[in-house]
Scaffold this motif. Structure first.
Motif, PDB file in Angstrom:
ATOM      1  N   UNK A 211       6.929  58.723  13.352  1.00  0.00           N
ATOM      2  CA  UNK A 211       6.621  59.515  14.543  1.00  0.00           C
ATOM      3  C   UNK A 211       5.192  60.037  14.472  1.00  0.00           C
ATOM      4  N   UNK A 212       4.805  60.534  13.310  1.00  0.00           N
ATOM      5  CA  UNK A 212       3.449  61.061  13.128  1.00  0.00           C
ATOM      6  C   UNK A 212       2.425  59.944  13.259  1.00  0.00           C
ATOM      7  N   UNK A 213       2.733  58.801  12.658  1.00  0.00           N
ATOM      8  CA  UNK A 213       1.845  57.638  12.728  1.00  0.00           C
ATOM      9  C   UNK A 213       1.600  57.214  14.172  1.00  0.00           C
ATOM     10  N   UNK A 214       2.677  57.108  14.935  1.00  0.00           N
ATOM     11  CA  UNK A 214       2.553  56.712  16.335  1.00  0.00           C
ATOM     12  C   UNK A 214       1.802  57.762  17.146  1.00  0.00           C
ATOM     13  N   UNK A 215       2.030  59.041  16.839  1.00  0.00           N
ATOM     14  CA  UNK A 215       1.334  60.117  17.543  1.00  0.00           C
ATOM     15  C   UNK A 215      -0.163  60.067  17.276  1.00  0.00           C
ATOM     16  N   UNK A 216      -0.546  59.733  16.047  1.00  0.00           N
ATOM     17  CA  UNK A 216      -1.968  59.610  15.701  1.00  0.00           C
ATOM     18  C   UNK A 216      -2.636  58.505  16.516  1.00  0.00           C
ATOM     19  N   UNK A 217      -1.938  57.386  16.657  1.00  0.00           N
ATOM     20  CA  UNK A 217      -2.470  56.259  17.424  1.00  0.00           C
ATOM     21  C   UNK A 217      -2.602  56.630  18.897  1.00  0.00           C
ATOM     22  N   UNK A 218      -1.582  57.313  19.417  1.00  0.00           N
ATOM     23  CA  UNK A 218      -1.575  57.672  20.837  1.00  0.00           C
ATOM     24  C   UNK A 218      -2.600  58.755  21.161  1.00  0.00           C
ATOM     25  N   UNK A 219      -2.693  59.760  20.294  1.00  0.00           N
ATOM     26  CA  UNK A 219      -3.573  60.894  20.574  1.00  0.00           C
ATOM     27  C   UNK A 219      -5.045  60.595  20.286  1.00  0.00           C
ATOM     28  N   UNK A 220      -5.295  59.744  19.290  1.00  0.00           N
ATOM     29  CA  UNK A 220      -6.680  59.446  18.897  1.00  0.00           C
ATOM     30  C   UNK A 220      -6.843  57.931  18.727  1.00  0.00           C
ATOM     31  N   UNK A 221      -6.786  57.183  19.822  1.00  0.00           N
ATOM     32  CA  UNK A 221      -6.839  55.721  19.722  1.00  0.00           C
ATOM     33  C   UNK A 221      -8.140  55.183  19.139  1.00  0.00           C
ATOM     34  N   UNK A 222      -9.188  55.993  19.175  1.00  0.00           N
ATOM     35  CA  UNK A 222     -10.471  55.543  18.652  1.00  0.00           C
ATOM     36  C   UNK A 222     -10.560  55.680  17.132  1.00  0.00           C
ATOM     37  N   UNK A 223      -9.618  56.403  16.545  1.00  0.00           N
ATOM     38  CA  UNK A 223      -9.635  56.627  15.097  1.00  0.00           C
ATOM     39  C   UNK A 223      -8.762  55.615  14.367  1.00  0.00           C
ATOM     40  N   UNK A 224      -9.022  55.464  13.094  1.00  0.00           N
ATOM     41  CA  UNK A 224      -8.191  54.603  12.260  1.00  0.00           C
ATOM     42  C   UNK A 224      -7.029  55.380  11.683  1.00  0.00           C
ATOM     43  N   UNK A 225      -5.926  54.708  11.457  1.00  0.00           N
ATOM     44  CA  UNK A 225      -4.769  55.358  10.845  1.00  0.00           C
ATOM     45  C   UNK A 225      -4.003  54.323  10.029  1.00  0.00           C
ATOM     46  N   UNK A 226      -3.544  54.734   8.858  1.00  0.00           N
ATOM     47  CA  UNK A 226      -2.755  53.840   8.015  1.00  0.00           C
ATOM     48  C   UNK A 226      -1.585  54.615   7.432  1.00  0.00           C
ATOM     49  N   UNK A 227      -0.539  53.884   7.067  1.00  0.00           N
ATOM     50  CA  UNK A 227       0.676  54.500   6.532  1.00  0.00           C
ATOM     51  C   UNK A 227       1.006  53.849   5.197  1.00  0.00           C
ATOM     52  N   UNK A 228       1.236  54.675   4.185  1.00  0.00           N
ATOM     53  CA  UNK A 228       1.567  54.193   2.849  1.00  0.00           C
ATOM     54  C   UNK A 228       2.842  54.882   2.393  1.00  0.00           C
ATOM     55  N   UNK A 229       3.820  54.103   1.935  1.00  0.00           N
ATOM     56  CA  UNK A 229       5.093  54.657   1.483  1.00  0.00           C
ATOM     57  C   UNK A 229       5.304  54.362   0.004  1.00  0.00           C
ATOM     58  N   UNK A 230       5.624  55.384  -0.777  1.00  0.00           N
ATOM     59  CA  UNK A 230       5.864  55.157  -2.203  1.00  0.00           C
ATOM     60  C   UNK A 230       7.125  54.341  -2.428  1.00  0.00           C
TER      61      UNK A 230
END
Length: 212
Positions: free
Chosen positions: A22-41
């Motif tokens: 949810x947070x990952x998708x919100x980052x993409x939606x709210x700040x489409x010009x920024x980069x975002x990545x997700x890492x899971x242990x």
């Protein structure tokens, strides 16, 4: 700006994974010009630190990892590039190398973690302990901290002891790599097993979560 979401749960499909998505998708939606990545242990194997102190030594330039090309979303943050952090490497070759790429690129880090007896689960604690190479680098001696992180604590709820150990581990481990805690969010009892958010988190600007 680049954001990295670090999921500290050993479960691939648990509450933390759902909230992180949810947070990952919100980052993409709210700040489409920024980069975002997700890492899971949960998808990586990170061995525990063995305390050998080999990372204390400066790695020869020819042995240091090559930097991504300019424009790559995982290009190291300026604070990392200007320091000798990349010259301090762990001899263990495992998933921590992937974690470091995402940490090094982040302007802002979002840590989503369950609570295990007031602290982090073993898999996330292993990642925190493997931050030792940053301890030996000059990145922690730079007084101007230009990177921030936030901590999202997830669980069933009902913990009577608070979350200070988890917050302390995160502050200490991430602090040596140039991150400072911006805020902590208490999601205990707010997310069900299917990932449905039942109520908003309790926010603690600057950290210091004491529990509900």
């Amino acid at each position: 700006m680049h954001r990295t979401v670090l999921v500290g749960s050993p479960r691939e499909e648990g509450r933390c994974a759902h909230l992180a998505e949810e947070i990952f998708e919100a980052c993409i939606e709210d700040c489409p010009q920024d980069g975002v990545s997700l890492v899971s242990v949960a998808s990586l194997k990170v061995a525990p630190c063995i305390g050998c102190d080999r990372c204390k030594k400066v790695t020869a330039p020819e042995d240091a990892p090559s930097e991504p090309e300019e424009g790559d979303p995982l290009h190291p943050h300026a604070l990392v590039s200007e320091s000798d952090a990349q010259a301090h490497q762990c001899f263990l070759s495992d998933g921590m190398q992937e974690v470091r790429k995402h940490l090094d690129a982040a302007d802002h880090l979002i840590v989503v973690s369950p609570l295990y007896f007031a602290g982090p689960p073993a898999q996330l604690k292993a990642v925190f302990d493997r931050m030792q190479p940053y301890f030996w680098s000059d990145i922690r001696s730079r007084t101007k901290r230009r990177r921030t992180f936030e901590l999202h604590v997830v669980g069933d709820g009902g913990n009577p002891y608070g979350f200070a150990p988890l917050e302390g581990c995160a502050r200490s481990a991430l602090g040596v790599s140039g991150f400072r805690l911006e805020r902590a969010l208490d999601w205990m009892g707010c997310v069900d097993e299917t990932g449905v958010i039942m109520e908003d988190a309790e926010e603690h600007p600057g950290g210091t979560i004491h529990g509900r």
